[in-house]
Each structure stands twice: as structure tokens, then as C-alpha cells.
Design an enzyme around this catalytic site. Structure first.
Site, PDB file in Angstrom:
ATOM      1  N   SER A 168       0.834  -1.203   0.000  1.00 28.83           N
ATOM      2  CA  SER A 168       0.000   0.000   0.000  1.00 28.83           C
ATOM      3  C   SER A 168       0.870   1.255   0.000  1.00 28.83           C
ATOM      4  CB  SER A 168      -0.924   0.003   1.222  1.00 28.83           C
ATOM      5  OG  SER A 168      -1.888  -1.026   1.122  1.00 28.83           O
ATOM      6  N   GLY A 278      -6.665   2.167 -13.549  1.00 25.74           N
ATOM      7  CA  GLY A 278      -6.672   0.734 -13.278  1.00 25.74           C
ATOM      8  C   GLY A 278      -7.743   0.319 -12.297  1.00 25.74           C
ATOM      9  N   GLU A 399      -4.394  -3.386  -6.559  1.00 26.81           N
ATOM     10  CA  GLU A 399      -4.549  -2.018  -7.090  1.00 26.81           C
ATOM     11  C   GLU A 399      -5.182  -1.069  -6.079  1.00 26.81           C
ATOM     12  OE1 GLU A 399      -5.414  -1.287 -11.155  1.00 26.81           O
ATOM     13  OE2 GLU A 399      -4.786  -3.279 -11.779  1.00 26.81           O
TER      14      GLU A 399
END
Length: 419
Positions: A168, A278, A399
Site C-alpha cells: 500500500s 486501473g 490495485e
């Protein structure tokens, strides 16, 4: 006084009506230029793309889903089929070998593939919304002409950002790029890299100087056959097993300076902006997964009988599938809206985060309910709903985790209301 007030209102009324009529006439005159449409409205090309992908998914992917999942391997014929069908260069200009289609077309492709197999969907998604978009948006003409034709027709790409200590906190990456004459030499390791087992082209994020923090991060293009690049351990995963997720190491990998994408030190900007796009792709994947699970289980509810009635006719069951259908529709609207906002050039980071967050939550609920509704048989590997259940969990992780999405949304809202 009352009479005078009533009289003044009667005198004012024609002016109000005239204003309304003028506004209406103006609106009618402009209706040819702008007619609001539902978010379900796709262009003719987008509809054709959707139909073609749906057919490809049923005819080419579906017969191989179970075997690929069991073997934890993507069949080369499926990858070849994606290229042959024109699904690996959706937004790439026609002159560079692509379809020259819209971003929404790419999102529809991801959604339709995920209805059948989320593993194939994410392979296509990462290649289109991350790899191809980086080349189209930030690469030099030299790199675009060198790589985009191959990426549209035969070469699979991957996006190397995450590391053992940079998940992250992506900009805590430690992979180094050291200048050496007209080259850079890369050393380090990446983790959780989707498509890496089959990839031919690697987009690699490395820092030219750790003391610069995020301002040192730079994006490089590295070919698979470059000495020192090694695709290492392939992870054994809970879900999306056919999609490869590997460690990638770089040991004195020499890359020409001409293979820097964008500017030196601007890799962080590329990563942030591209991951916003994304996230819409992952939202589409989770949306397709949820719809796929729902489409598979619903006929069963009207075939299976208990206590003399179809289980889909019981009110308790009706309320459950009505709720899930509503949530899937809401996820679709969030996803399509984010896609259209991106196409319109509007800020969409908040909408992308909302779409990914909610679609991943809906996918978990839809897949879980699909298993429950099928009862014991739904818990077996003879039925595809258990695979949807295993596949859905990744949506809350890659993502950008769900907590990262919430943090992104909160930051944007705080800025909006503090100004």
C-alpha cells in the site's frame, strides 16, 4: 393589500411564463447537440465490442476455465485468442496495431471476460488499462512505435511496482536504478506481479536515489530476455489461479536511457495517475464476477424444488436475489460513470475509488450468496460458483486495498468541504 398582491402576481405571471417558454425553446434548439442518456447507453462500436467479447468468452474461455484453475496456468491458446480477437490493444490507435476504441470499450471487455473467468479478465485488464495506457500516455514516440504494435498483436505486458516492503505504501520501493553512461543498471526485486510468468514486456518502477523519496522514482521498459531479469517464484493463490502472480528479480539489469518512460524522477506521477484508471478496470472485473455468479445461480433457483415449490418462489429468497441484483446494478452505474468521466477529461479519482470499493464488496456478497443459494452442490468444485467465491476476495486487495480506497475518498471529500 391582498387585492394588490394578487394583482401584482397576475402581472408577473406572463413574465415568468415567457421566461419558461424561452428556456424551453432554447433547450429544444440544443437537444440535437446534447441529449442526456442513461449510463447503460453504449455506442454502436461499444455494443459490437461487448457482443464479440461475450461470444469469445463463452466459446474460447469457458471450456477451459476449470482445467486452467486446476492447473493454475493460463493456456497459451487463450492468450493467443485474446490477441487474435483484437482485445489486447483496445484503446491503442489503429495505426499502431490497436482497435482505436474508447476507454469504456476496454472496461466492457474486462467486465464481459470476468463473467466467465476473472483470471482471464485481469490478464486483459492489466495489459490494457495499465501497460498500454502507460505507453500511450507517457512514452516517447520511439517507444510507442517500438512496443505498441507488438503489445496489440503478440507481446504481453506486466506492471512492476509492488515490492516486499512496498505494498500500500508503494513509494517505499527499494529497487535501484543507477546511471552508468548512456544506460541505467537496475537491481532489486518485485512481488505480486500479475502476468509476469507469460509477459514479454516489463514496466519497472525504480528509484534513482532513495534520498529523493518519491521524486526519485522512475519508470523503465525492460524486455523479458534482458540479462539479469528473472521471473522467480510463482505464488499459489486462493483465487484467480490461472492468472500468474510472481516475484521478479533484477540483478545488474542494463537498460538504455532511451527506455525511460516519461521523465526521470516522474515515475510516481505515472503510477498515481495510471492506478486511478486501473481501479476502474478492477471495478469492472468485480462487476463482471458478480454478474457471472448471479447469472449462473438464478436459473437453478427456478429448477430446484423444496416443499413442493421452486426455491426461487419463496419470499425470503426473492428478497435476497432482489437485493443482490440491485447492488450489482449500483456497482455497474458507479463503474460506468467513472469510465465516462475519465473519457470526458474530468477529475475521476474519487469516482474510481468508489467504484472499485463498492464493486469489490458487491462481488463478495454476490458470490457468497450464490454458494448459499445452491446449497451443498454450490460448495462443490463441480459448480463454478465456488470459484467465483474464491476469485472475488482479491478485489479488496490489489490495485489499492479497500482501506486505501476509503482513505482516497475521504481525502478528496475533506478537501472539498474545507475549502
Amino acid at each position: 393589500m391582498f387585492t394588490a398582491l394578487a394583482s401584482s402576481r397576475r402581472l408577473a405571471q406572463p413574465l415568468v411564463l415567457r421566461s419558461v417558454r424561452a428556456f424551453t425553446a432554447s433547450a429544444i434548439a440544443k437537444q440535437d447537440a446534447f441529449v442526456p442518456k442513461s449510463l447503460h447507453t453504449l455506442s454502436e462500436d461499444e455494443e459490437m465490442m461487448k457482443d464479440a467479447v461475450s461470444r469469445f468468452a463463452r466459446e474460447v474461455v469457458q471450456p477451459r476455465v476449470s482445467s486452467m484453475d486446476e492447473a493454475e496456468t493460463m493456456e497459451p491458446s487463450v492468450i493467443r485468442g485474446l490477441f487474435d480477437a483484437g482485445l489486447m490493444g483496445v484503446e491503442t490507435p489503429v495505426e499502431l496495431g490497436g482497435a482505436g476504441a474508447s476507454f469504456t470499450s476496454a472496461i466492457v471487455v474486462v467486465e464481459e471476460l470476468a463473467k466467465i473467468d476473472p483470471s482471464v479478465s485481469v490478464l486483459c485488464d492489466v495489459h490494457n488499462t495499465l501497460v498500454n495506457t502507460v505507453f500511450r500516455t507517457y512514452a516517447s514516440s520511439f517507444l510507442q512505435e517500438k512496443y505498441l504494435p507488438a503489445l496489440s498483436t503478440s507481446a504481453l505486458g506486466c506492471f512492476c511496482l509492488s515490492e516486499p516492503t512496498a505494498g500500500s505504501d508503494a513509494f517505499a520501493l527499494q529497487t535501484r536504478a543507477t546511471a552508468d553512461g548512456t544506460d541505467y543498471v537496475l537491481n532489486g526485486a518485485k512481488m505480486w506481479i500479475t502476468n509476469s510468468n507469460e509477459a514479454d514486456v516489463f514496466l519497472v518502477f525504480a528509484t534513482i536515489d532513495p534520498t529523493l523519496g518519491y521524486r526519485g522514482i522512475t519508470c523503465f521498459v525492460v524486455d523479458r530476455n534482458t540479462p539479469g531479469l528473472t521471473v522467480a517464484k510463482k505464488e499459489k493463490k486462493l483465487g484467480i489461479r490461472a492468472s500468474s502472480t510472481c516475484q521478479v528479480s533484477f540483478d545488474d539489469v542494463r537498460v538504455p536511457a532511451s527506455h525511460v518512460i516519461g521523465e526521470v524522477g516522474k515515475g510516481y506521477k505515472i503510477a498515481i495517475e495510471i492506478l486511478n484508471e486501473g481501479r476502474i478496470g478492477i471495478a469492472a472485473q468485480m462487476l463482471g464476477l458478480a454478474q457471472g455468479a448471479f447469472d449462473h445461480v438464478m436459473p437453478y433457483l427456478f429448477q430446484r424444488k423444496q416443499f413442493g415449490s421452486r426455491i426461487g418462489d419463496f419470499q425470503a429468497m426473492q428478497h435476497q436475489y432482489a437485493q443482490i441484483a440491485t447492488e450489482i446494478e449500483a456497482a455497474r452505474l458507479l463503474t460506468y460513470n467513472a469510465a465516462r468521466m475519465k473519457e470526458e477529461g474530468k477529475p475521476f479519482a474519487r469516482e474510481a475509488a468508489m467504484a472499485k470499493l463498492y464493486a469489490s464488496q458487491v462481488a463478495e456478497r454476490a458470490a457468497s450468496k450464490a454458494v448459499e443459494w445452491m446449497g451443498g452442490v454450490g460448495f462443490t468444485r463441480d459448480m463454478p460458483v465456488e470459484k467465483y467465491y474464491r476469485d472475488c476476495k482479491i478485489g479488496a486487495i490489489y490495485e489499492g486495498t479497500s482501506n486505501i480506497q476509503l482513505q482516497t475518498i475521504a481525502k478528496i471529500l475533506a478537501k472539498q468541504y474545507q475549502e
